[in-house]
Enzyme design. Structure first.
Site, short mmCIF file in Angstrom:
data_model
loop_
_atom_site.label_atom_id
_atom_site.label_comp_id
_atom_site.label_asym_id
_atom_site.label_seq_id
_atom_site.Cartn_x
_atom_site.Cartn_y
_atom_site.Cartn_z
CB CYS A 42 -0.94 0.00 1.20
SG CYS A 42 -1.99 1.47 1.30
CB CYS A 47 -3.73 2.50 -1.87
SG CYS A 47 -3.14 1.62 -0.41
CE LYS A 50 -4.85 3.50 -6.04
NZ LYS A 50 -5.74 2.44 -5.51
N GLY A 174 -9.34 -5.72 -15.81
CA GLY A 174 -10.65 -5.10 -15.62
C GLY A 174 -10.98 -4.76 -14.19
CB ILE A 177 -4.56 -2.38 -10.35
CG1 ILE A 177 -4.54 -2.61 -8.84
CG2 ILE A 177 -3.19 -1.95 -10.84
CD1 ILE A 177 -3.66 -3.77 -8.40
CD GLU A 180 -7.47 2.50 -8.52
OE1 GLU A 180 -8.25 2.78 -7.59
OE2 GLU A 180 -6.47 1.77 -8.38
NE ARG A 203 -15.47 -11.19 -12.87
CZ ARG A 203 -15.03 -11.95 -11.87
NH1 ARG A 203 -15.89 -12.50 -11.03
NH2 ARG A 203 -13.73 -12.15 -11.70
CB ALA A 341 -12.74 4.97 -3.32
CG HIS A 436 -27.83 24.47 -1.87
ND1 HIS A 436 -28.06 23.69 -2.98
CD2 HIS A 436 -27.99 25.75 -2.28
CE1 HIS A 436 -28.36 24.45 -4.01
NE2 HIS A 436 -28.32 25.71 -3.61
CD GLU A 441 -27.64 20.38 -2.50
OE1 GLU A 441 -28.61 20.69 -1.76
OE2 GLU A 441 -27.01 21.22 -3.18
#
Length: 452
Positions: A42, A47, A50, A174, A177, A180, A203, A341, A436, A441
């Site tokens: 990581c 991560c 990256k 797919g 990694i 990204e 997938r 994410a 807002h 929101e």
């Protein structure tokens, strides 16, 4: 018998360091062995770097859109070497932080390749140490398929250290990694193609999310080629690569980047000297307490193949430390409602069930969806659209899943994950006053479900 250590951790990645630090804080005598780099995948080739490269790629859009807000700047140019040097400096800083975290926690750090020589014994740098408990936390390693010319391809391990940005790149895969890095290379100006052997990438993610991202990437000019796979790679005299696909097509490129999966990193670990067993995919078999078939040996993180995410490894490491040395604080890791994410451009943020999973589980599903152009882009020519989606159980009103494609999706979904973990209903969302004007929101203003 008296052991040298209460806990010996093999692997100083996120999960291993967390387990070691907290075990030491609970009063245990702990050692950690690391053969490559502190912080594991990581921090070093995963991560963290990256995300830095994703930030770098995104600046191209910011510079292009600045004129709509009255900013005039000189001709923009990008220097890959500067970005990589700055990234390396930051990673070196983080390596030092990890070292200090361990040492200041009272953990003994052994730098070298550790091997198991028995259920309670580890050998490293010619020395042998005994431990009441041994933890395997060695993580994963990228896999490049065995095709002719595979030696000319790179993986994420090498991509972070390329001397220069390739002019043309083929990314194969797919998953996270692949998507990204395709965005990174494309955003920095490389002619980029993403090849995936299936019908549609990512997938396991919500279908609407997958389709929306494909549309946005295509809008940006990224070449998506589905139902495509490489048969062989040939290096030409000029240094470029000739790529033959299984359908007979020939592609020319300067770099082939494989992101088609990772395997558990168990090489030369000495498992044969123990009763540790592997599953059919090569991952270490463990029970709910992360115990292997050898009672004194535990395993966490990517080597057990459950949910291969850094925060999950952290939670598993913490669970082991508590169970062994602070049992009054022990609780099982809850693998439900894990937010995640994908730092594609645009980002994906998601938590909970996809629409497809909810229907498969027998829920009476209501779907609420919003697609809109982000406010930041309204003064520009950019036509990018954000997707937000809620999956709701119509019988209980409980929100089963939240999904987003758009700027800062990960940041927004992290907060929603708390709501879903707490059992929020659609009414809770509806009665929450929005901030807002924000994109977030939209999650509390969607009132009309899509037609079934």
């Amino acid at each position: 018998m008296a052991y040298d250590f209460d806990l010996y951790v093999i692997g100083a990645g996120s999960g291993g360091v967390r387990a070691a630090r907290f075990a030491a804080g609970f009063g245990a005598k702990v050692a950690v062995a690391e053969s490559r780099y502190l912080g594991g995948t990581c921090v070093n080739v995963g991560c963290v770097p990256k995300k830095l490269l994703v930030y770098g790629a995104h600046y191209a859009e910011d510079l292009e859109q600045a004129s709509a807000y009255g900013w005039t700047a000189g001709e923009a140019s990008f220097d890959w070497a500067t970005l990589i040097a700055n990234k390396d400096r930051e990673i070196n800083r983080l390596n030092g932080i990890y070292r200090n975290l361990l040492v200041n926690s009272g953990v003994v750090l052994h730098e070298g390749h550790a091997r198991l020589t028995g259920p309670h014994e580890v050998e490293i740098n010619g020395q042998r140490y005994t431990a009441e408990h041994i933890m395997i936390a060695t993580g994963g390693w990228p896999v490049i398929p065995d095709i002719p010319g595979r030696e000319h391809a790179i993986s994420s391990n090498e991509a972070f250290f390329l001397k220069e940005l390739p002019k043309r790149v083929i990314v194969v895969g797919g998953g996270y990694i692949a998507v990204e890095f395709a965005g990174i290379f494309h955003g920095m100006g490389a002619q980029t193609s993403l090849l995936y052997r299936g019908e549609l990438f990512l997938r396991g993610f919500d279908g609407a999310v997958r389709k929306h991202l494909a549309e946005e990437l295509t809008r940006r000019g990224l070449d998506l080629q589905f139902n495509a796979d490489i048969k062989r790679i040939e290096k030409l005299d000029d240094g470029s690569l000739k790529v033959e696909l299984k359908d007979g097509r020939i592609l020319a490129t300067d770099c082939v980047f494989y992101a088609t999966g990772r395997r558990p990193m168990l090489d030369n670990l000495g498992l044969e000297h123990t009763g540790v067993t592997l599953d059919e995919k090569g991952f270490v078999k463990v029970n709910e307490k992360y115990e292997t078939a050898e009672p004194s040996i535990l395993a966490i993180g990517d080597v057990i193949g459950r949910v291969q995410l850094t925060p999950v490894a952290l939670a598993e490491g913490m669970a082991v430390a508590r169970r062994l040395f602070k049992p009054e604080q022990y609780r099982l890791v809850d693998y439900r409602m894990i937010p995640t994410a994908v730092f594609s451009l645009p980002n994906i943020g998601t938590v909970g069930l996809t629409e497809e999973q909810a229907r498969e589980e027998g829920h009476e599903v209501q779907v609420f969806e919003s697609r809109f152009r982000p406010m930041k882009l309204t003064l520009t020519d950019c036509q990018e659209r954000t997707l937000m989606k809620l999956v709701v159980d119509a019988r209980t009103d409980k929100v089963l899943g939240c999904h987003m494609v758009g700027p800062d999706a990960g940041e927004i979904v992290q907060g929603l994950a708390i709501a879903l973990k707490a059992g929020a209903t659609k009414r809770d969302f509806d009665e929450t006053i929005g901030v807002h004007p924000t994109a977030a929101e939209e999650f509390v203003t969607m009132r009309t479900p899509l037609a079934s």
